[in-house]
Design an enzyme around this catalytic site. Structure first.
Site, short mmCIF file in Angstrom:
data_model
loop_
_atom_site.label_atom_id
_atom_site.label_comp_id
_atom_site.label_asym_id
_atom_site.label_seq_id
_atom_site.Cartn_x
_atom_site.Cartn_y
_atom_site.Cartn_z
CB CYS A 1 44.84 35.27 31.09
SG CYS A 1 45.99 33.91 31.35
CE1 TYR A 2 44.48 30.39 35.62
CE2 TYR A 2 46.69 30.36 34.71
CZ TYR A 2 45.52 29.70 35.00
OH TYR A 2 45.37 28.37 34.68
#
Lengths: 352, 352, 352, 352
Positions: free
Chosen positions: D151-152
């Site tokens: 996600c990051y």
């Protein structure tokens, strides 16, 4: 008992001043100034003070106020104090200004970033930048005018100060990524600050243009012994209180080509903060969290070395309304009147 | 200086006790008891106390503790205190129990709602229900054992008490719809209390079966002079602190067939609360908000008459960790030792 | 393809209409009406629609609009539609009114609670109260004017309807304690709706006077077959979306003097909702939570019998912007045009 | 109709996959795998799916599953897939792995940052890093194994990619300050993720050591055409969903010694994203906000040049559960099976 007047008592910072001063042994509020709520009962506006305060809001007549109190806190929009200040007032009372009017020594810089004309530049030189941990010796019973530092600024400066001052980092590589609770945006009724707009969201704002930038540059420039420029990016976070600053800078290598060690950086922090009542250098590996300082005058700081990139990541957390505004203002007042610096500031951080 | 021991110091209520007692002039904490964190530094668990407390957590040996302190606060799971209490301990120290073990006079009722056997029913009769505003005359320097009221209970009772006591409402029509911040659920790691489960949501729970029901019925029953049953529904709200109780009851008509007036109901509230330091009867038309009492020992109450339905809507708000737990416990301690009842409890509500 | 016009497209309910209609196979928005933002790009105001919508806001000229679209949604302040509606408009387009102008059949009641004069009472009789689950047979392709129910109202009515309709509870004992997310307060810039005022707090408002009260009473009165009065108390909760209604009423005893059983009440709920696409009667013991319906058109309902007090506690949860406003409006549009009632409404609730 | 199996269906990313796939025209979920909830009804665990799904949770037997479905999503802890994967499975089904097992090409790097042994390094080379906007040509109907990006990582890479790829910034000066909602921490019952610990607070974590760092460095290294190191600092924010990345890098001066202009940088972004369905390059001066992409598969990006410091500030926002996990996984599935890349991903961002 010192008599206190507050102009801007109905803003969030003003209300926090009131909260703190109610438990201050040496001070008594005589004047709740608020242009918007004149003649309204102060506790009708901030109901937390119901049965604690029974007073109506007064206006912002500095001349009258100066003759009735010993110290005035101005928690007012930019330009207000500069527009009304005069020698006569300063001869009668001490002033602690929570606005930015007297924070920046260079008028042109002030006018460029704030986009307003400075109406009383003659008092800028006299004003003491009231970051007590760094300028304590200048905040004395002789001081008449305090420029109380900004919330982002206090956090940003104190987080990096020891490493800048000791020459352990290259100050021109400094990048400050700061995150603030929403009370920093004030109590004005604006759509972007509505609950539904802020809640469950996060954004940067004022990117490359936020007014706290030159203040940070000036103060850290003094520490560095030269002019510096930094990147400062503020962010809005869905919480009421708290600022977290995450700061990045390139470490200066030692003569032997190695990076300074954890112990060496820690020693720099301890040199400046070990005896400070309101700055806590956390244990190794512990990251500051805004909740652990909420409601208190503390700043929690710490750092992590990244040998892979040659940088240090510094972190600082404070309550923007206390150490970032009202608490620091009271800390300055205590020094101005020769009280214990921590008087009225013994609030234990509230968790959860 | 009274020496204090806390069992359950690492729960939220225990930590709030610590926060309050740090600013108490007559008390000093000698024992931070916590079964889960023995030998860990207390300030490593609650970092708000960093540099304020330097002590390791100790266990829950009541016998040893009783010989070292003057008063013990038990912020422990149901059944703990009843399981270890004995005459020897009570002869040595005063005990303020934040659990429910000694709140309910009828053992069968306790065992039915809590679904555990009561291990020391012999002390129930002696225990004083420490709702100071109502039972103040029983909380004396002779008292050995205080059953500190529950959070929902304190709010629910104080909100309706004057109207029940004065016979202005029919207590059997009482419906209490209560809403609580999440700290009331404790610090245990449970999926339903995760941020993502609680945030942006609201729900009722324990409908018709919550354990605070019999406590409310017993205490308001004393006020009514008869046994009563009520509906009590707790709700979980996405906020840390605060309880709001909205209560409904049918007004008793006066002999002339009309309903009592606002002034008559207000007089009942004033009769019991006008002189109370920690209960604030708000101005007409103002509804209590939990934020206005946050961090303080206040309960704010008010009411609205609905002639259309013949009911009165009563509202009360408090901070569940302060007046609903730790603050009230300290208030009891103050009475037990003959201190000013408000000592250590001058925290001004924090807003925003 | 049905052409749609929205007046009030820049309010929260209007924007939710847009969100839903973008995925509707049979409808296309032709007019984004907004008095405040005329000529501004709609996606500049609601940036979630960036690259999805490229249209400027238009005004609120109903006459012009009526000649350009097939259906108009009015998400406007009270009184707007009643002030401009005429036979000519109704002959050209169908109107789904999200305001309260045509919800209440008795003009005097409307004017008393809303404190404004009704400007076109002649259309009240014709208007169909668009609570599809109850009035579906009246929402036909012949219908010209829909009074889309209020958010609190939809939740309050659907939660209690089966028990009222089946005569299982005494409707005059009905007490509705409702809790709403803050989007219900709209996007107007008002201090009480600022993040810092709403966050970490909870309060009741409009106690005994909220405008949704007569709407609830009227509709549940039809179900009861008589006029009824109820207590309705709305509360503001620190979350964006969601309404939770907790409702209390006295059960009607059966001829044998016993209370109706769980199964009997469940049968009543199933009678009305088993085949409903958007009403979910939860399993025994499960309490509705607003998060489980967020972003969807569902209403979750359930109940608990309290034999001790002779009451039933009913609970309902919905998303105030969907089933409480825009979703229900689209549901009505689907019926008005003979589409599948669920077209465009297949949004799965979003968790977390 | 493609048959889908999910392992880890009861985590937040797994549940989001389910939410998305329910509205996917070409896919049907056949297997809700969950080690913790075997035999429990899936809709009892995620009640948003009540009446939408009627299926019990199954286990994590990949061999059995591989013979029953066409594609498996593994939303599992690190090491799970690498521990069970074999050639036989890959011959039967396509696998989209939401864990990090096959994201990093260099095994030693994986093992160093994840501190676990990699059990099936033989499949690493084959695995395609499924960041569709950059690797679209490698995600084909021939591809067997997708390493779905973190996600990051997705946010961090897409925000800086055009400027790195075009050589407009010095990639070794890249500093990524990322902020995430709490759903990124998963549904495990841990004290630091309790509502009261996260709410009203903010902190950095994993400073200099977060596992997404090498993934970012590898992928941006490909764009830069050389190995790079970056600073990446994640932060926890009190909101459910959303990642905001604020990124800083030094601009490469042009041969004439000036910095590239806004238009030049904008052209780089447009070169890569103008035709992308799920990346929105915002208008000049508009900062991405997580709320504007909530619930959708969008990434919003933008940048600001700071001539004072010679840096550019880049910003990106996405929903960590959608574009940061489940949405991107479905986007990959669409490519793997030759569907429209946006099928099932037309969710309009939900605001407020």
């Amino acid at each position: 008992m010192v008599k206190v007047g507050i102009i801007g008592a109905t803003g969030y910072a003003g209300a926090e001043l009131v909260r703190i001063l109610l438990n201050h042994k040496e001070a008594q509020i005589e004047w709740f100034g608020s242009r918007s709520y004149i003649d309204e009962n102060y506790a009708d506006i901030y109901r937390n003070f119901f049965e604690l305060i029974d007073a109506d809001c007064l206006g912002d007549n500095m001349d009258e106020l100066a003759s009735r109190v010993d110290v005035i806190f101005t928690a007012t929009p930019q330009g207000f104090l500069a527009g009304v200040l005069n020698e006569d007032i300063l001869n009668k009372v001490k002033i602690i200004d929570l606005s930015a009017d007297f924070r920046i020594k260079d008028v042109a810089t002030y006018e460029k970033w704030y986009k307003i004309e400075h109406k009383s530049p003659q008092f800028i030189k006299e004003a003491v930048y009231g970051l007590c941990e760094i300028n304590r010796d200048k905040v004395t019973t002789q001081t008449r005018l305090i420029a109380n530092p900004g919330c982002y600024t206090t956090c940003s400066i104190l987080t990096a100060y020891p490493l800048v001052k000791e020459g352990l980092i290259d100050p021109d590589t400094l990048i400050i990524d700061a995150k603030s609770g929403t009370s920093g945006a004030g109590r004005g009724a604006k759509t972007p600050n509505l609950f539904c707009e802020v809640n469950e969201s996060m954004k940067a704002y004022g990117v490359t243009t936020h007014r706290h930038t030159p203040e940070i540059e000036e103060q850290l420039g003094y520490a560095a012994g030269k002019e510096i420029t930094v990147n400062f990016t503020p962010h809005l976070v869905p919480m009421n209180r708290g600022i977290l600053a995450t700061e990045y800078a390139t470490l200066i290598k030692k003569p032997d080509g190695t990076y300074p060690s954890y112990e060496e950086l820690k020693a720099a922090y301890d040199k400046y903060y070990a005896k400070e009542r309101f700055v806590r250098v956390l244990k190794k590996g512990v990251c500051p969290e805004t909740k652990w300082v909420e409601g208190s005058n503390y700043v929690d700081v710490n750092f992590v070395i990244d040998e892979r990139t040659g940088r240090v990541v510094m972190m600082g957390a404070l309550d923007n309304l206390v150490k970032g505004a009202a608490g620091q203002a009271v800390q300055n007042m205590n020094l101005l009147f020769g009280f214990d610096e921590a008087e009225g500031l013994s609030m234990v951080p509230m968790f959860p």
